[in-house]
Design a protein around this motif. Structure first.
Motif, mmCIF file in Angstrom:
data_model
loop_
_atom_site.group_PDB
_atom_site.id
_atom_site.type_symbol
_atom_site.label_atom_id
_atom_site.label_comp_id
_atom_site.label_asym_id
_atom_site.label_seq_id
_atom_site.Cartn_x
_atom_site.Cartn_y
_atom_site.Cartn_z
ATOM 1 N N ASP A 117 0.827 -1.221 0.000
ATOM 2 C CA ASP A 117 0.000 0.000 0.000
ATOM 3 C C ASP A 117 0.853 1.260 0.000
ATOM 4 N N SER A 118 1.864 1.264 -0.841
ATOM 5 C CA SER A 118 2.804 2.385 -0.864
ATOM 6 C C SER A 118 3.011 2.907 -2.281
ATOM 7 N N VAL A 119 3.155 4.212 -2.376
ATOM 8 C CA VAL A 119 3.434 4.871 -3.643
ATOM 9 C C VAL A 119 4.777 5.579 -3.507
ATOM 10 N N VAL A 120 5.539 5.601 -4.590
ATOM 11 C CA VAL A 120 6.845 6.265 -4.600
ATOM 12 C C VAL A 120 6.763 7.496 -5.487
ATOM 13 N N LEU A 121 7.270 8.613 -4.967
ATOM 14 C CA LEU A 121 7.343 9.864 -5.714
ATOM 15 C C LEU A 121 8.788 10.341 -5.706
ATOM 16 N N GLY A 122 9.377 10.479 -6.884
ATOM 17 C CA GLY A 122 10.727 11.022 -6.988
ATOM 18 C C GLY A 122 10.652 12.511 -7.280
ATOM 19 N N ILE A 123 11.441 13.308 -6.577
ATOM 20 C CA ILE A 123 11.411 14.763 -6.755
ATOM 21 C C ILE A 123 12.815 15.269 -7.086
ATOM 22 N N SER A 124 12.881 16.098 -8.146
ATOM 23 C CA SER A 124 14.138 16.737 -8.528
ATOM 24 C C SER A 124 13.837 18.141 -9.052
ATOM 25 N N PRO A 125 14.878 18.954 -9.246
ATOM 26 C CA PRO A 125 14.651 20.302 -9.785
ATOM 27 C C PRO A 125 14.450 20.333 -11.307
ATOM 28 N N ASP A 126 14.358 19.183 -11.937
ATOM 29 C CA ASP A 126 14.186 19.116 -13.385
ATOM 30 C C ASP A 126 12.791 19.571 -13.814
ATOM 31 N N ALA A 127 12.679 20.069 -15.022
ATOM 32 C CA ALA A 127 11.399 20.462 -15.612
ATOM 33 C C ALA A 127 10.607 19.214 -16.012
ATOM 34 N N PRO A 128 9.267 19.313 -16.065
ATOM 35 C CA PRO A 128 8.462 18.150 -16.457
ATOM 36 C C PRO A 128 8.883 17.520 -17.783
ATOM 37 N N ALA A 129 9.249 18.314 -18.773
ATOM 38 C CA ALA A 129 9.653 17.757 -20.074
ATOM 39 C C ALA A 129 10.888 16.867 -19.932
ATOM 40 N N VAL A 153 10.042 22.836 -2.427
ATOM 41 C CA VAL A 153 9.692 21.643 -1.649
ATOM 42 C C VAL A 153 10.963 21.043 -1.042
ATOM 43 N N ALA A 154 12.031 21.017 -1.806
ATOM 44 C CA ALA A 154 13.310 20.516 -1.289
ATOM 45 C C ALA A 154 13.727 21.329 -0.059
ATOM 46 N N GLU A 155 13.503 22.621 -0.098
ATOM 47 C CA GLU A 155 13.844 23.468 1.049
ATOM 48 C C GLU A 155 12.950 23.141 2.242
ATOM 49 N N GLN A 156 11.653 22.906 2.017
ATOM 50 C CA GLN A 156 10.736 22.534 3.102
ATOM 51 C C GLN A 156 11.206 21.256 3.796
ATOM 52 N N TYR A 157 11.754 20.339 3.013
ATOM 53 C CA TYR A 157 12.191 19.051 3.552
ATOM 54 C C TYR A 157 13.651 19.076 4.020
ATOM 55 N N GLY A 158 14.308 20.209 3.884
ATOM 56 C CA GLY A 158 15.678 20.338 4.367
ATOM 57 C C GLY A 158 16.721 19.640 3.520
ATOM 58 N N VAL A 159 16.437 19.449 2.230
ATOM 59 C CA VAL A 159 17.366 18.698 1.377
ATOM 60 C C VAL A 159 18.006 19.562 0.292
ATOM 61 N N TRP A 160 17.817 20.868 0.349
ATOM 62 C CA TRP A 160 18.500 21.781 -0.568
ATOM 63 C C TRP A 160 19.670 22.345 0.208
ATOM 64 N N ARG A 183 34.503 21.460 -6.407
ATOM 65 C CA ARG A 183 33.620 22.593 -6.629
ATOM 66 C C ARG A 183 32.483 22.560 -5.611
ATOM 67 N N GLU A 184 32.074 23.729 -5.128
ATOM 68 C CA GLU A 184 30.943 23.820 -4.206
ATOM 69 C C GLU A 184 29.771 24.486 -4.913
ATOM 70 N N PHE A 185 28.579 23.959 -4.662
ATOM 71 C CA PHE A 185 27.369 24.508 -5.274
ATOM 72 C C PHE A 185 26.150 24.064 -4.467
ATOM 73 N N MET A 186 25.035 24.737 -4.679
ATOM 74 C CA MET A 186 23.790 24.370 -4.020
ATOM 75 C C MET A 186 23.067 23.333 -4.868
ATOM 76 N N GLY A 187 22.477 22.358 -4.194
ATOM 77 C CA GLY A 187 21.756 21.321 -4.916
ATOM 78 C C GLY A 187 20.999 20.403 -3.982
ATOM 79 N N ILE A 188 20.424 19.371 -4.555
ATOM 80 C CA ILE A 188 19.647 18.383 -3.802
ATOM 81 C C ILE A 188 20.593 17.440 -3.061
#
Length: 157
Positions: free
Chosen positions: A65-77, A100-107, A115-120
């Protein structure tokens, strides 16, 4: 930035999936456990291994009874191309402004090849049918991610 607290209601969201259709976390409340996994970028090696693992174990997630949702900063296309190329059978969600990534603390700050950069920051969250956060996996192994999450679900959340 910090993760939401285990036991609290998971931060709500509404994002477009690979087909441009809105997917809301609240739509699963009372019906399904939800695995939300954040990944850096579609079609990269680690993200592909992780997504294909979920694809190949989809029936096991369904049986729990579980659904998986993957989230990334990519565009739908871009997510649609990723889905088509690897025949993915679950929703990938576009968090282009990483709100949403920021809400979840993963950004956050990442380091790669000097190299240093901001990301998921690759992280997974398990949310029960009541909408409460039950587990956070912040040390994700892309090769075993699907089995690691399934083991948690099998043992009861």
């Amino acid at each position: 930035m910090s993760f939401p607290k285990i036991g609290n209601l998971a931060p709500s969201f509404k994002l477009k999936n690979q087909a441009g259709v809105d997917v809301c976390l609240k739509d699963f409340k009372g019906k399904k456990n939800v695995v939300v996994y954040f990944y850096p970028k579609a079609s990269t090696p680690g993200c592909t291994v992780q997504a294909c693992g979920v694809r190949d174990t989809r029936t096991e997630f369904d049986s729990l009874d579980s659904v998986v949702l993957g989230i990334s900063p990519d565009a739908p296309a871009k997510l649609q191309k990723f889905t088509d190329k690897y025949d993915l059978n679950f929703d990938l969600l576009a968090d282009e402004d990483h709100a949403v990534a920021e809400q979840y603390g993963v950004w956050g700050l990442k380091k790669f090849m000097g190299r240093e950069f901001m990301g998921i920051l690759r992280t997974s969250f398990i949310i029960n049918k009541e909408g409460r956060l039950t587990h956070i996996l912040d040390k994700v192994n892309t090769k075993t991610h699907d089995q690691d999450v399934l083991n948690i679900l099998r043992n009861g959340i």
